[in-house]
Design a protein around this motif. Structure first.
Motif, PDB file in Angstrom:
ATOM      1  N   LEU A   1      -7.349 -18.353  -4.641  1.00 54.38           N
ATOM      2  CA  LEU A   1      -7.436 -18.953  -5.976  1.00 54.38           C
ATOM      3  C   LEU A   1      -8.869 -19.350  -6.300  1.00 54.38           C
ATOM      4  O   LEU A   1      -9.408 -19.007  -7.365  1.00 54.38           O
TER       5      LEU A   1
ATOM      6  N   GLY B   1      -5.388 -27.573 -18.187  1.00 56.20           N
ATOM      7  CA  GLY B   1      -4.295 -26.832 -17.556  1.00 56.20           C
ATOM      8  C   GLY B   1      -2.966 -27.047 -18.254  1.00 56.20           C
ATOM      9  O   GLY B   1      -2.195 -26.097 -18.472  1.00 56.20           O
TER      10      GLY B   1
ATOM     11  N   PRO C   1      -4.392 -20.903 -13.547  1.00 55.86           N
ATOM     12  CA  PRO C   1      -5.209 -21.788 -12.709  1.00 55.86           C
ATOM     13  C   PRO C   1      -6.618 -21.275 -12.470  1.00 55.86           C
ATOM     14  O   PRO C   1      -7.566 -22.064 -12.385  1.00 55.86           O
TER      15      PRO C   1
ATOM     16  N   SER D   1      -9.550 -27.413  -5.755  1.00 55.73           N
ATOM     17  CA  SER D   1      -8.356 -27.096  -6.534  1.00 55.73           C
ATOM     18  C   SER D   1      -7.246 -28.117  -6.359  1.00 55.73           C
ATOM     19  O   SER D   1      -6.089 -27.813  -6.637  1.00 55.73           O
TER      20      SER D   1
ATOM     21  N   VAL E   1      -5.769 -29.057  -9.870  1.00 49.93           N
ATOM     22  CA  VAL E   1      -5.227 -27.868 -10.519  1.00 49.93           C
ATOM     23  C   VAL E   1      -4.001 -27.345  -9.775  1.00 49.93           C
ATOM     24  O   VAL E   1      -3.023 -26.918 -10.394  1.00 49.93           O
ATOM     25  N   GLU E   2      -4.039 -27.380  -8.445  1.00 45.45           N
ATOM     26  CA  GLU E   2      -2.872 -26.953  -7.673  1.00 45.45           C
ATOM     27  C   GLU E   2      -1.669 -27.841  -7.964  1.00 45.45           C
ATOM     28  O   GLU E   2      -0.525 -27.367  -8.004  1.00 45.45           O
TER      29      GLU E   2
ATOM     30  N   PHE F   1      -0.284 -26.849 -11.519  1.00 45.76           N
ATOM     31  CA  PHE F   1       0.382 -25.545 -11.573  1.00 45.76           C
ATOM     32  C   PHE F   1       1.351 -25.320 -10.413  1.00 45.76           C
ATOM     33  O   PHE F   1       1.924 -24.231 -10.305  1.00 45.76           O
TER      34      PHE F   1
ATOM     35  N   TRP G   1       0.750 -24.838  -7.300  1.00 44.83           N
ATOM     36  CA  TRP G   1       0.250 -23.762  -6.423  1.00 44.83           C
ATOM     37  C   TRP G   1       0.320 -24.231  -4.969  1.00 44.83           C
ATOM     38  O   TRP G   1      -0.234 -25.270  -4.616  1.00 44.83           O
TER      39      TRP G   1
END
Length: 323
Positions: free
Chosen positions: A106, A153, A190, A260, A263-264, A267, A269
């Motif tokens: 990612l 996001g 992402p 991340s 962001v993870e 989303f 992730w």
């Protein structure tokens, strides 16, 4: 060059030792008991005996003073034993290595996208300083620097997932589908969020260096001879803007691991970000230390490689080192 590599490598090892000591001290002196999950009635319904708690502390390396604990932890880490997770009793190294490819994939895609987009935009903005092209690119870069990652996001999820239905909103794979295309579709949003801030910062650096290079005699001579603008940017200016680009990429190597986290979470992730946040919430000190040291190692390796690339990008640096 050989002497420089040896010296730089020794400096990297020294920095790694100091960082490990500092990170371990923060964890050691932080408030709370690492075995809180097993001692608090509000969290666990099973009450462990004092003997069982002592055995667990011994197994996890939580006994002794700070020096003894650091020496024990560092020795095991150098041997490849990163300890057991306090929350689930699974090997820390295995859990990190299982999640590591997801995060590196990612973050690597986001970093590559940032480089590919920022180089032409930064060159154009610097070459056409204070013109409409520069004003538009600079305005977009300022906006990119100011955007909060979690808010951006969420907005992308609302627009492209909920309203348009073009891309999935969370996760890494669709249940029942095991294909590369499906992973790419899950990673589009992402990656965009992660690359926006880096792209904006890279553009500002490249623009600044392009303006400086444009005022050099060799560039003014090429322009006066009627050399096409694209050739001037690509063949003259870009080569001398490589050093700040290499520096920025080296400094951003650490974000391959830690960049991340938010962001993870937004989303969903399944990478190191969600693993580390779970470890923080559960006070899983061994997991936190493992991820911290891995991020430190990656950052130091990135800076070390950047130093080596300087000599290839600018022969003057290589000559200076040899002297």
């Amino acid at each position: 060059m050989k002497d420089f590599i040896i010296k730089r490598f020794a400096q990297t090892l020294l920095v790694l030792v100091f960082v490990s000591m500092f990170a371990f001290s923060i964890i050691y002196f932080s408030p709370g008991d690492p075995l809180y999950l097993y001692t608090s009635p509000a969290v666990s319904s099973y009450k462990m005996t004092e003997e069982q708690l002592n055995d667990m502390r011994e197994a996890l390396g939580l006994n002794g003073n700070v020096v003894e604990r650091y020496a024990s932890w560092a020795g095991k880490t150098l041997k490849g034993d990163w300890g057991l997770s306090i929350s689930n009793h699974q090997p820390v190294k295995k859990q990190i290595l299982d999640k590591l490819p997801n995060t590196i994939g990612l973050m690597g895609a986001a970093l590559l996208l940032s480089i590919l987009v920022s180089i032409p935009l930064g060159l154009l903005a610097g070459y056409y300083k204070n013109q409409w092209v520069d004003n538009i690119i600079s305005g977009i870069s300022y906006l990119g620097i100011s955007l909060p990652a979690f808010w951006f996001g969420i907005m992308l999820i609302i627009v492209f997932s909920l309203h348009l239905g073009w891309l999935p909103s969370a996760g890494m794979r669709t249940i029942g589908i095991n294909s590369t295309v499906d992973v790419i579709r899950h990673g589009v949003l992402p990656v965009i969020v992660l690359s926006v801030n880096n792209t904006a910062v890279f553009v500002r650096y490249i623009r600044s260096n392009t303006i400086e290079q444009k005022e050099e005699e060799y560039v003014m001579t090429a322009i006066s001879k009627g050399v096409p603008k694209l050739r001037v940017l690509r063949g003259h200016v870009l080569k001398n803007c490589l050093l700040p680009i290499i520096t920025m990429v080296g400094m951003n190597f650490g974000t391959l691991i830690t960049g991340s986290f938010i962001v993870e979470s937004v989303f969903g992730w399944p990478g190191l970000g969600t693993l580390c946040l779970d470890a923080i919430n559960s006070r899983d000190y061994t997991m936190i230390m493992g991820i911290t040291m891995l991020a430190c190692i990656v950052l130091l390796v990135g800076n070390f490689l950047a130093d080596l690339l300087y000599g290839f990008a600018d022969p003057r640096i290589k000559q200076g080192r040899e002297k």
